[in-house]
Scaffold this motif. Structure first.
Motif, PDB file in Angstrom:
ATOM      1  N   PHE A  43      27.443  33.313  46.657  1.00 40.47           N
ATOM      2  CA  PHE A  43      28.399  32.378  46.063  1.00 40.47           C
ATOM      3  C   PHE A  43      28.165  30.959  46.591  1.00 40.47           C
ATOM      4  CE2 PHE A  43      31.629  36.135  46.131  1.00 40.47           C
ATOM      5  CZ  PHE A  43      30.999  36.716  45.048  1.00 40.47           C
ATOM      6  N   GLU A  47      27.030  27.534  44.574  1.00 40.56           N
ATOM      7  CA  GLU A  47      27.911  26.368  44.524  1.00 40.56           C
ATOM      8  C   GLU A  47      27.319  25.143  45.230  1.00 40.56           C
ATOM      9  OE1 GLU A  47      31.043  26.169  42.759  1.00 40.56           O
ATOM     10  OE2 GLU A  47      29.772  27.779  41.966  1.00 40.56           O
ATOM     11  N   ALA A 258      36.289  28.280  49.174  1.00 38.17           N
ATOM     12  CA  ALA A 258      36.403  27.847  47.773  1.00 38.17           C
ATOM     13  C   ALA A 258      35.394  28.580  46.902  1.00 38.17           C
ATOM     14  CB  ALA A 258      36.187  26.338  47.678  1.00 38.17           C
ATOM     15  N   ALA A 259      34.186  28.774  47.400  1.00 36.37           N
ATOM     16  CA  ALA A 259      33.159  29.493  46.648  1.00 36.37           C
ATOM     17  C   ALA A 259      33.551  30.953  46.445  1.00 36.37           C
ATOM     18  CB  ALA A 259      31.808  29.401  47.369  1.00 36.37           C
ATOM     19  N   GLY A 261      36.618  32.194  46.504  1.00 35.53           N
ATOM     20  CA  GLY A 261      37.770  32.219  45.606  1.00 35.53           C
ATOM     21  C   GLY A 261      37.403  32.034  44.148  1.00 35.53           C
ATOM     22  N   LYS A 262      36.395  31.230  43.890  1.00 37.96           N
ATOM     23  CA  LYS A 262      35.976  30.987  42.504  1.00 37.96           C
ATOM     24  C   LYS A 262      35.442  32.251  41.850  1.00 37.96           C
ATOM     25  CE  LYS A 262      32.632  28.439  39.689  1.00 37.96           C
ATOM     26  NZ  LYS A 262      31.635  27.336  39.656  1.00 37.96           N
ATOM     27  N   TYR A 263      34.630  33.010  42.583  1.00 38.37           N
ATOM     28  CA  TYR A 263      33.941  34.136  41.957  1.00 38.37           C
ATOM     29  C   TYR A 263      34.719  35.449  42.013  1.00 38.37           C
ATOM     30  CZ  TYR A 263      29.964  31.117  41.304  1.00 38.37           C
ATOM     31  OH  TYR A 263      29.153  30.086  40.886  1.00 38.37           O
ATOM     32  N   LYS A 265      38.131  35.358  42.163  1.00 37.26           N
ATOM     33  CA  LYS A 265      39.427  35.008  41.573  1.00 37.26           C
ATOM     34  C   LYS A 265      40.601  35.224  42.522  1.00 37.26           C
ATOM     35  CE  LYS A 265      36.969  34.484  37.834  1.00 37.26           C
ATOM     36  NZ  LYS A 265      36.473  33.135  37.465  1.00 37.26           N
ATOM     37  N   LEU A 271      43.384  33.497  49.496  1.00 34.33           N
ATOM     38  CA  LEU A 271      42.105  32.914  49.922  1.00 34.33           C
ATOM     39  C   LEU A 271      42.186  32.368  51.347  1.00 34.33           C
ATOM     40  CD1 LEU A 271      39.227  32.093  49.088  1.00 34.33           C
ATOM     41  CD2 LEU A 271      40.203  29.958  48.182  1.00 34.33           C
TER      42      LEU A 271
END
Length: 313
Positions: A43, A47, A258-259, A261-263, A265, A271
């Protein structure tokens, strides 16, 4: 500290040395992952542009059940996927010619992000309490299933006396609430959501019995694809290594989360507290042999894997 030093050295390699030769175009890679933090180094690499700067386009694709990843790699719907070591070794044992190109997360005594989560009111507290019970696992033959059975054995319980059913992580809470299972072997963030909702409680952080620095996820490809695309394999591996080195710098914690959490969800409140598995981007023969031994104890392999041939050098 040894891991941190080694990864820092890898990350310090000049990026130009990793770029494809003039005029060479690397193939696009579709990479398959499941909803766990063991994929964090991938991830982060995506990113932070660590793949892109090496001329490699990587599309990340969510796969609900880990045990289906080898079939997707074989069908070429994924060029690289992240099965658990046991899923990979079973696929090789079954005749698939796949190889390891890099590693994901690793075990650690400090990680309590997965464990046995029992249904509220079930009374399950020990390994012995699991006898005769129905327990959901996110992939038959995958990491959590195999390691949980190893824990049962270490506690003197025959895993054959436990009824296991396959259920993806997002189903775990509903299955417990509906009474379809007595417990699940789950992981954060799903484990925390279950306990926060009151649907279940952590009966055991059994993961802490595992030895340190054993791979939880490995990144694999078809041998034929890897041999035809050595540049892509090299760029992917180096991108993951740089991602792992990035993760080990405390100042990058916010970007790493953040990376993740993005992938997978994750909402901000989850997070902020989720544990992220330490990275182990390089997989060794010794590590794979550990898994071979564990699986042979559970009669999961029919053949003796030629471990030396299973890792791309």
């Amino acid at each position: 500290m040894k891991r941190r030093t080694a990864l820092a050295a890898l990350a310090a390699l000049p990026a130009a040395a990793s770029l494809p030769a003039f005029g060479q175009t690397l193939p696009k890679v579709v990479f398959g992952f499941t909803a766990v933090t063991d994929f964090a180094s991938v991830f982060v690499a995506a990113e932070q542009g660590f793949f892109k700067k090496r001329g490699l386009e990587v599309e990340l694709k969510f796969i609900p059940i880990n045990s289906t990843i080898p079939a997707a790699v074989q069908a070429d719907s994924l060029q690289i996927g992240g099965p658990t070591p046991s899923v990979f070794l079973q696929s090789v044992d079954g005749g698939l010619d796949h190889v390891v190109v890099a590693g994901g997360g690793a075990t650690s005594k400090t990680i309590t992000g997965f464990g046995l989560v029992a249904k509220a009111g079930s009374g399950i507290r020990t390994a012995q309490d699991c006898v005769g019970k129905k327990i959901g696992v996110p992939g038959l033959g995958a990491f959590l299933h195999v390691t949980f059975r190893a824990w049962l054995k270490a506690q003197g319980v025959d895993h054959k006396k436990v009824n296991f059913i396959e259920a993806s992580f997002p189903q775990h809470g509903d299955l417990l609430r509906g009474g379809s299972v007595d417990a699940v072997v789950s992981a954060d963030p799903f484990m925390s959501r279950i306990t926060d909702s009151g649907a279940g409680y952590v009966a055991s952080y059994y993961s802490t019995f595992l030895p340190e620095n054993q791979p939880t996820i490995i990144h694999t490809a078809r041998r034929e694809w890897a041999e035809k695309n050595p540049g892509a394999v090299k760029a992917f591996r180096e991108g993951v290594q740089e991602g792992a080195a990035f993760m080990l710098q405390p100042r990058n914690n916010e970007a790493v989360r953040a990376a993740v959490g993005k992938y997978i969800k994750l909402p901000p409140e989850v997070l902020a507290k989720v544990q992220i598995s330490p990275p182990s981007p390089i997989v060794t023969e010794k590590q794979l042999n550990y898994w071979v031994g564990l699986m042979k104890e559970q009669e999961m392999l029919k053949t003796e894997p030629a471990v030396a041939r299973l890792i791309v050098k």
